[in-house]
Design an enzyme around this catalytic site. Structure first.
Site, PDB file in Angstrom:
ATOM      1  N   GLU A   6       0.825  -1.189   0.000  1.00 13.26           N
ATOM      2  CA  GLU A   6       0.000   0.000   0.000  1.00 13.26           C
ATOM      3  C   GLU A   6       0.867   1.250   0.000  1.00 13.26           C
ATOM      4  O   GLU A   6       1.979   1.255   0.540  1.00 13.26           O
ATOM      5  CB  GLU A   6      -0.921   0.024   1.235  1.00 13.26           C
ATOM      6  CG  GLU A   6      -1.995  -1.044   1.201  1.00 13.26           C
ATOM      7  CD  GLU A   6      -2.895  -1.015   2.421  1.00 13.26           C
ATOM      8  OE1 GLU A   6      -4.119  -1.191   2.251  1.00 13.26           O
ATOM      9  OE2 GLU A   6      -2.389  -0.815   3.545  1.00 13.26           O
TER      10      GLU A   6
ATOM     11  N   CYS B 261       0.094   6.339  10.103  1.00 14.64           N
ATOM     12  CA  CYS B 261       1.280   5.636  10.581  1.00 14.64           C
ATOM     13  C   CYS B 261       0.907   4.357  11.324  1.00 14.64           C
ATOM     14  O   CYS B 261       0.077   4.367  12.222  1.00 14.64           O
ATOM     15  CB  CYS B 261       2.068   6.541  11.525  1.00 14.64           C
ATOM     16  SG  CYS B 261       3.340   7.482  10.711  1.00 14.64           S
TER      17      CYS B 261
ATOM     18  N   CYS C 241       2.184  -1.970  15.606  1.00 10.09           N
ATOM     19  CA  CYS C 241       2.115  -1.617  14.183  1.00 10.09           C
ATOM     20  C   CYS C 241       1.492  -2.763  13.399  1.00 10.09           C
ATOM     21  O   CYS C 241       1.952  -3.908  13.477  1.00 10.09           O
ATOM     22  CB  CYS C 241       3.521  -1.322  13.662  1.00 10.09           C
ATOM     23  SG  CYS C 241       3.612  -1.044  11.879  1.00 10.09           S
TER      24      CYS C 241
ATOM     25  N   CYS D  45       7.238  -4.761  15.443  1.00  6.59           N
ATOM     26  CA  CYS D  45       6.801  -3.834  16.486  1.00  6.59           C
ATOM     27  C   CYS D  45       5.338  -4.140  16.808  1.00  6.59           C
ATOM     28  O   CYS D  45       4.492  -4.132  15.905  1.00  6.59           O
ATOM     29  CB  CYS D  45       6.954  -2.394  16.019  1.00  6.59           C
ATOM     30  SG  CYS D  45       8.671  -1.947  15.623  1.00  6.59           S
TER      31      CYS D  45
ATOM     32  N   CYS E 117       6.591  -6.400   6.867  1.00 10.55           N
ATOM     33  CA  CYS E 117       7.745  -5.891   7.609  1.00 10.55           C
ATOM     34  C   CYS E 117       8.198  -6.955   8.596  1.00 10.55           C
ATOM     35  O   CYS E 117       7.369  -7.637   9.201  1.00 10.55           O
ATOM     36  CB  CYS E 117       7.375  -4.600   8.347  1.00 10.55           C
ATOM     37  SG  CYS E 117       8.755  -3.843   9.242  1.00 10.55           S
TER      38      CYS E 117
ATOM     39  N   CYS F 147       3.464   8.580   0.923  1.00  9.80           N
ATOM     40  CA  CYS F 147       4.077   7.639   1.861  1.00  9.80           C
ATOM     41  C   CYS F 147       4.165   6.300   1.145  1.00  9.80           C
ATOM     42  O   CYS F 147       3.143   5.727   0.757  1.00  9.80           O
ATOM     43  CB  CYS F 147       3.222   7.533   3.122  1.00  9.80           C
ATOM     44  SG  CYS F 147       3.818   6.336   4.328  1.00  9.80           S
TER      45      CYS F 147
END
Length: 393
Positions: free
Chosen positions: A126, A380, A153, A150, A146, A139
Site C-alpha cells: 500500500e 502511521c 504496528c 513492532c 515488515c 508515503c
C-alpha cells in the site's frame, strides 16, 4: 557517545494489554519470484546499453527516460519520439507491469488516497498520497510486510513477505504523480514533491533497492524524477550500520528515527531491534547522520496510552537528545493510530500535552504529527494491505 549517568529511569511499568501472537524479528526477506527487470531499475548509462541489446540506438534510452520520468507517460503508443515499429518490443522488454491497482480508499474530500497494489507474484503493498496546501506527499512502501515486529504496528504484525525492487518502490511515486498530473485527485494538477519511506517495511533492511530508489527519485529529469533530496524522508527503527552507510551516500535526505521509548527496557519490547542496537547507539548514529549531512533528524514517537506517554519519559528523552548537542533534532509525537485487534490506544489529550510540554521545557523542537488518513487505515502503523472493500477508483 556514552549515556550520561544521571539518566537512570524510574521503575519500569509492566506492559499491559500486549497484542497476542507476536512474530519473530526478520532481518532478511524471504525470496519469492524475482520481479521482472524494469527500465527504472537501470542506471542512466545502462538504459542505452539495454536499447542497443534490443537492436535500437543507444539514445533511445534517454528518449524513454524523458517520456517516463519527465512527461510521466506510461503508454508506449503515446511515446511518439520512439519508432512506431519498436514500441511494442521496447515495452515488452523494459516496461513490464509492476503494480496492479486493486482498490483505492479516500479521505479528506478525496485529497488523501490510499492505494492497494498487487505485485507480479501476488504480494500486496500500500501507499498513501496526501495533498497539502504547499506540497504533494506520498508515503511509500519498501517491503511487502515488515520483519521488525513492532507490536503496535499492523504492518509489523503481518510479518515480512519480501523486499521490493527499486522499480517497484519508484513506481508508487510515478503512479501518484501521473494521477496528480491527470487531474484524478481533487485540488488541480500537481506532482509529487515530497516522499516519505514510512509505508510498509523497514527501508534500510532493503538497503540496495531503497537507496537506488532514492537516487531515481532525486536524479534530475530526464534521468530521474528530479525531486529535491530535501523532500525525501528515510524512516528507520534504528539499524545502526545502515544509518551510517546511508549517511556516507552523499544524499541530503531527512532521517526519521522511530524511537517510541527513551529507555532500553521498554524499547526492547516496543521495537525489538533495540535488543540488537540500544537507544544510545541509535541516537548516536542519528547524531552522526546529522553531522554528515547537515540535515536535522526527526525522532518519531508513537504515544501509547499508559505505556510510553509518561512525562518523565519525555523528560528523559529530552536529556538524551540534549546530551548529544543542540539544534540537530526535532521530535514528532504521534497519537497511536488504531489497528485491528489491538487493545492499545492513543494517549489522553491532556497526557499528550504534558508529554510535549516536558520536551519543550528541555528546549526540544516538538510537533505533534496529525493522524491524516486514519479513517481509511492509511496513517502511521496502519498499513497492512487489508481493510474495507471499496471499488478501485
Amino acid at each position: 557517545m556514552s549515556t550520561p549517568a544521571d539518566l537512570t529511569s524510574p521503575p519500569r511499568e509492566p506492559l499491559p494489554l500486549a497484542p497476542a501472537g507476536p512474530g519473530k524479528l526478520v532481518m532478511s526477506a524471504p525470496r519469492r519470484g524475482k520481479p521482472p527487470r524494469h527500465f527504472v531499475d537501470l542506471e542512466p548509462a545502462e538504459r542505452g546499453e539495454a536499447m542497443v541489446a534490443l537492436g535500437e540506438k543507444a539514445f533511445r534510452g534517454k528518449q524513454l527516460a524523458t517520456q517516463w520520468f519527465e512527461r510521466l507517460e506510461d503508454d508506449p503508443e503515446k511515446m511518439t519520439d520512439l519508432p512506431a515499429a519498436s514500441r511494442a518490443r521496447i515495452s515488452e522488454a523494459l516496461l513490464p507491469t509492476l503494480l496492479t491497482k486493486v482498490r483505492t480508499l479516500t479521505a479528506d474530500k478525496g485529497t488523501t488516497v490510499k492505494t492497494l497494489y498487487r505485485l507480479h507474484d501476488g504480494a500486496l503493498v500500500e501507499s498513501v498520497l496526501m495533498r497539502y496546501k504547499n506540497r504533494d506527499t506520498i508515503c511509500i512502501s519498501s517491503q511487502a510486510g515488515c520483519g521488525m515486529n513492532c507490536p503496535f504496528c499492523a504492518t509489523g504484525q503481518a510479518g515480512l513477505t519480501r523486499n521490493l525492487s527499486t522499480a517497484e518502490i519508484v513506481e508508487q511515486v510515478t503512479a501518484a504523480s501521473r494521477a496528480l498530473a491527470r487531474g484524478e485527485v481533487p485540488g488541480g494538477p500537481g506532482r509529487v514533491n515530497n516522499v516519505v519511506f514510512m509505508g510498509m517495511g523497514e527501508a534500510l533492511a532493503n538497503y540496495k533497492s531503497a537507496v537506488a530508489a532514492v537516487r531515481r527519485l532525486t536524479q534530475p529529469a530526464p534521468d530521474g524524477l528530479g525531486i529535491s533530496a530535501r523532500g525525501i524522508t528515510m524512516s528507520t527503527v534504528g539499524l545502526v550500520p545502515a544509518i551510517d552507510k546511508f549517511a556516507a551516500e552523499g544524499i541530503a535526505a531527512t532521517l526519521a528515527l522511530s524511537l517510541h521509548a527513551p529507555d532500553d527496557e521498554l524499547r526492547d519490547d516496543l521495537v525489538p531491534i533495540n535488543q540488537r542496537w540500544k537507544v544510545g547507539e541509535a541516537l548516536d548514529a542519528a547524531r552522526r547522520y546529522f553531522e554528515a549531512t547537515g540535515r536535522r533528524v526527526s525522532i518519531e514517537y508513537a504515544l501509547i496510552r499508559d505505556i510510553n506517554d509518561q512525562a518523565w519519559r519525555a523528560d528523559r528523552l529530552g536529556k538524551l537528545l540534549n546530551a548529544r548537542g543542540r539544534g540537530w533534532v526535532h521530535v514528532n509525537p504521534i497519537p497511536l493510530n488504531p489497528t485491528p485487534g489491538s487493545k492499545w490506544t492513543a494517549s489522553d489529550p491532556a497526557v499528550e500535552k504534558a508529554f510535549v510540554a516536558a520536551l519543550e521545557a528541555r528546549g526540544i523542537p516538538t510537533t505533534v504529527r496529525d493522524t491524516r488518513g486514519s479513517e481509511i487505515d492509511g496513517a502511521c502503523g496502519q498499513l497492512a494491505a487489508i481493510g474495507p472493500e471499496q471499488p478501485t477508483a
